[in-house]
Each structure stands twice: as structure tokens, then as C-alpha cells.
Enzyme design. Sequence first.
Site, mmCIF file in Angstrom:
data_model
loop_
_atom_site.group_PDB
_atom_site.id
_atom_site.type_symbol
_atom_site.label_atom_id
_atom_site.label_comp_id
_atom_site.label_asym_id
_atom_site.label_seq_id
_atom_site.Cartn_x
_atom_site.Cartn_y
_atom_site.Cartn_z
ATOM 1 C CB SER A 49 -0.927 -0.010 1.217
ATOM 2 O OG SER A 49 -0.239 -0.415 2.361
ATOM 3 C CG HIS A 60 -2.774 -0.466 -3.177
ATOM 4 N ND1 HIS A 60 -2.824 0.868 -2.846
ATOM 5 C CD2 HIS A 60 -3.064 -1.139 -2.030
ATOM 6 C CE1 HIS A 60 -3.126 0.993 -1.574
ATOM 7 N NE2 HIS A 60 -3.286 -0.213 -1.061
ATOM 8 C CD GLU A 88 -2.879 3.787 -5.607
ATOM 9 O OE1 GLU A 88 -2.823 3.106 -4.558
ATOM 10 O OE2 GLU A 88 -2.742 5.025 -5.618
ATOM 11 C CG ASN A 120 -2.480 4.307 1.684
ATOM 12 O OD1 ASN A 120 -3.524 4.500 2.295
ATOM 13 N ND2 ASN A 120 -2.111 3.106 1.290
#
Length: 287
Positions: free
Chosen positions: A119, A141, A153, A191
Site C-alpha cells: 500500500s 494495490h 491502483e 495513501n
Amino acid sequence: MSTKKIAVIGGGTMGSGIALTAATHGIDAVIIDISEEQLGRAKSYHEKQCARAVSKERMTQEESAEAIARLSYVTSMAEGSDAGWAVEAATENVDIKKKIFIQMNETFGNDVVLATNTSSISITDLASAIPEAQHRVIGMHFFNPVPVMKLVEVIKGNNTSEETTAATIALSESMGKIPVPANDFAGFVSNRVLMPMINEAFHAWSDGVAEPEDIDSIMKLGCAFPMGPLRLADYIGLDVCRDIMMVMYNGLDKNPKYLPNEKLVALVEAGSLGDKSGQGVYNYEKG
Ligand code: CAA
């Protein structure tokens, strides 16, 4: 490259979700985890979710049985070595992931894509553990809960080939997901944006701006979030949130804005990790 069967390394929340999503989209999936206990938890999660899908008439009994039959659970990577695709979903720790990549490279065929569900960690850095196979390493991801969240992702490392990228996009789509590209910066897009918001919610709590329930209600009712940021932090895991903040702090010029909030760190150090430990920002012991 064949996506008839994928290997998922790690049977935790993300790994079991990825395997279930593959199986419900007609792809065989083997979960590889050294812990029998973890594999047992993954299996019961799969059975529960398939039974729920039948009861909600999202699947027939036959489709559910077919999905269950596509799933297998093994404790050594060698037992899953016939897979045509591999995705690593282990702990968010660069050294552990690099060791797994070395083992994946030794185990799977030399045309198999070696994806990571990291992540936040740099794909180029992870790929450096296996210099001869860097072109087959890519970030894939997924988001929790994997069967529900639409996004994958997709992150190319410096040496990821176009063939690997195209195959990853195709696999994501065949699993019912929408792949969206991001470049290889710590935390990628998801993130980089999400974690500072969660961290800021901890700062707001620490500063006495509002109590956790009120911070979450404000963000849910005012910004249409399905979960408030502190509830989401518990759901993701407070240790995971702290670790991602540290990866971004170290990977983005030690910018202090990425330092995890002290209250977040204190909770993690006290073993309050969120849903998985029964206590985080909120208490879950009574369900
Ligand atoms: N596995 C499979 N399906 C699940 C599930 C799971 N773990 N959890 C919930 N669902 C399904 C339920 O079965 C239900 O579907 P049906 O009614 O058709 O059966 C549907 O999702 C809604 O669930 P609920 O009614 O129980 O609860 P809800 O409406 O409150 O939704 C939620 C739950 C989907 C988790 C929702 O609260 C949500 O979207 N929360 C935000 C999640 C989020 O932001 N995830 C990203 C986290 S960041 C990340 O993962 C990446 C990272 O790197 C940290």
C-alpha cells in the site's frame, strides 16, 4: 503468462479478499501462508461470504460451490508453483516483502507476473531484490474489503515492462475491478491522500477539537464518507496506518507532515490496533 490460476502469498484480510474475488470471477486461486490458523480463517471467510451471496440471491448455490472449489490453501510456496500469476499480500515490511520476492522468483515460472499488494512501498525498491526479473514486478494495490471496493491502483516500477502492465490491467478487469495508474512514489495516490487525512483526524482528537464519535459523524454526514476517518483507521489497522505514514515520511524527504500522530503511535504501542485486536480508537470487544 496465464491467469487461469493465481497464487496469493499471505492469507490475511487482503490476501483472502483477493483470492475470493478471483474465485468468484472464474479464476482458480491458491492462498499460500505459513500459518495453518490464518488459512483456516481465510477458508471460513470464503465460506461465509459465499453463503451470504447465496442468501442474498447474488449467486446460485451451484455458482457458490464452483467458487469454493476454485480455492485452495497451502502452507508452502512450492505447492502453489503451477500458478500462472502471483500476488504478494504479506505484512507491510520492506525486508519481509523482499525475501518473499526472492522466493517467488525461485518458485514460479519465468514468465509469471510477480505483483505486490503493497500500500505504500516503492515497487522499484522491492523489484531490486530480484534484478533479473524486475520487468515482471508491478504494484497491484487492492482495497479493503476487496470483494466490494472497485479500485486496483496499478503502479509500475522503473523497470516494469509494458507487457506486465497490460497483463495486470487485463487481470484486474477480469476480476471485476477498475485499474487506475499511479506513479511509484511512497504511498502512491491512495495513501498519499487518505493517510494524512486520517492522521489529521487524530490531531483533531488530540487537540480537543472534538471526540472521535463527533469527528467521524462530521465527516460521514458532512462529506458523505461511508466511515469516519477514525473508524476507518480502526478498520484498516492502526499499525498499518502508522507504518504507511512512516514509509511516506522516509520516502518523501522526511517531510514532518507525514509523521504519525502521537496518539496513533501510543495506541499501536499499547497493542490497540483496531478491529483486529478488539480495541483501537473504539472498543469492539462487545461487537
Ligand atoms: N467481504 C466481502 N463483502 C463485504 C465485506 C467483506 N469483508 N464487508 C462488507 N461486505 C459487503 C456486505 O456483504 C454487503 O453486501 P450485501 O449487503 O450485498 O451482502 C456490503 O458490503 C455492505 O456491507 P454492510 O451492509 O455490512 O455495511 P456497510 O454498508 O456499512 O458497508 C463497507 C461496509 C463496504 C466496509 C463500507 O463501510 C465502506 O465502504 N467503508 C469504507 C471502506 C474503505 O474506505 N476502504 C478502503 C480502505 S484503504 C485500503 O484498503 C488501502 C490501504 O492501503 C490502507
